[in-house]
Design a protein around this motif. Sequence first.
Motif, mmCIF file in Angstrom:
data_model
loop_
_atom_site.group_PDB
_atom_site.id
_atom_site.type_symbol
_atom_site.label_atom_id
_atom_site.label_comp_id
_atom_site.label_asym_id
_atom_site.label_seq_id
_atom_site.Cartn_x
_atom_site.Cartn_y
_atom_site.Cartn_z
ATOM 1 N N MET A 153 61.507 -26.950 33.093
ATOM 2 C CA MET A 153 61.216 -25.621 32.564
ATOM 3 C C MET A 153 61.494 -25.512 31.072
ATOM 4 S SD MET A 153 59.841 -23.830 34.937
ATOM 5 C CE MET A 153 59.057 -25.385 35.393
ATOM 6 N N THR A 157 58.874 -23.310 28.697
ATOM 7 C CA THR A 157 59.144 -21.871 28.575
ATOM 8 C C THR A 157 60.448 -21.622 27.832
ATOM 9 O OG1 THR A 157 59.550 -19.803 29.795
ATOM 10 C CG2 THR A 157 60.262 -21.843 30.845
ATOM 11 N N TRP A 158 60.504 -20.488 27.146
ATOM 12 C CA TRP A 158 61.749 -20.073 26.489
ATOM 13 C C TRP A 158 62.753 -19.524 27.491
ATOM 14 C CZ3 TRP A 158 62.552 -21.532 21.675
ATOM 15 C CH2 TRP A 158 61.460 -21.764 20.832
ATOM 16 N N TRP A 159 62.345 -19.388 28.753
ATOM 17 C CA TRP A 159 63.177 -18.754 29.778
ATOM 18 C C TRP A 159 63.575 -19.706 30.910
ATOM 19 C CZ3 TRP A 159 64.925 -13.765 29.301
ATOM 20 C CH2 TRP A 159 64.315 -12.978 28.317
ATOM 21 N N LYS A 219 63.304 -25.704 24.730
ATOM 22 C CA LYS A 219 63.379 -24.251 24.650
ATOM 23 C C LYS A 219 64.543 -23.715 25.478
ATOM 24 C CE LYS A 219 58.353 -23.732 24.120
ATOM 25 N NZ LYS A 219 58.028 -25.162 24.076
#
Length: 310
Positions: A153, A157-159, A219
């Motif tokens: 992930m 993604t930044w999350w 990220k």
Amino acid sequence: MNGAAARVADATGNWVDTLAPRWSRPYLRLSRLDRPIGSWLLLMPCWWSAALAAGVAHTIRQLPFIIVMFFVGAFVMRGAGCTWNDITDRDLDALVERTRSRPIPAGQVSVRAAAVFLVVQALIGLMVLVQFNRFAIATGVASLLIVAIYPFMKRITWWPQIVLGLAFSWGALMGFAVTFARIDATAVLLYAGSISWVIGYDTIYAHQDAEDDALIGVKSTALLFAERTHQALLAFYTIAVVLIGAALALAGSGFPAWVGLAVFAAYLIWQIRRLDIGDPALCLRVFKSNRDAGLLLFAGLLADAVMRAG
């Protein structure tokens, strides 16, 4: 540095370095038994859920057994998850100062040996899981999909902390699955609250590697929030307390549970006030304090379950 005695940079002076047989040290480090804080954090939602479900059921007859099984399962499965994470992240870990001394990038353990060790840990976890009902077994197995995708992930993604929250909070569902062979709204609210808590504390943890992560293109919410981290933590911790409070209300929890939640909330406020994102050592200490916050909430839930059972 390639020998089994070589230490991991961010976990020195622990029992693995000083007491464990030399041959076992790389494997114990793979499972993070040299720094068990993550296992404790994985365990907290399990114990919350077990105690809250016992309170709803008005019986603690099975609670000691469930608590012990969750303890073993959390430590074993966190070890399996970390081993999987180190296998998938071995190239990235070699580029980050804090992680390049981990067993695989340091050459202490081969990928093949790590994979075998992963299977062994997963089988032990399965032995714990089959002590419960079929619904609980299926619920536990379902979490493996989230665990499997988590390491990837941070590349897309930044999350990634949301996915970690989904995995690390799964135990909030397990107490109800084990006790009632179902997952109801109380468990879902507890799960959602725990996810918000995980996003907060793992953002703090990620600030240790923020500079290296930015350089290698990884990220995280630490990089996303940056100087707004304190405001973001306030938002996520507030959501966590509100959702957990909603779970307590729906469960009909008594005074001890609410005291536990109040102390938990106070601990989270202390973290926000104490945090300096420019100080990696302080970030680690504040992150680790979440174990104590979780234990205090568990103490309140456990006291409430005992009272309601009486």
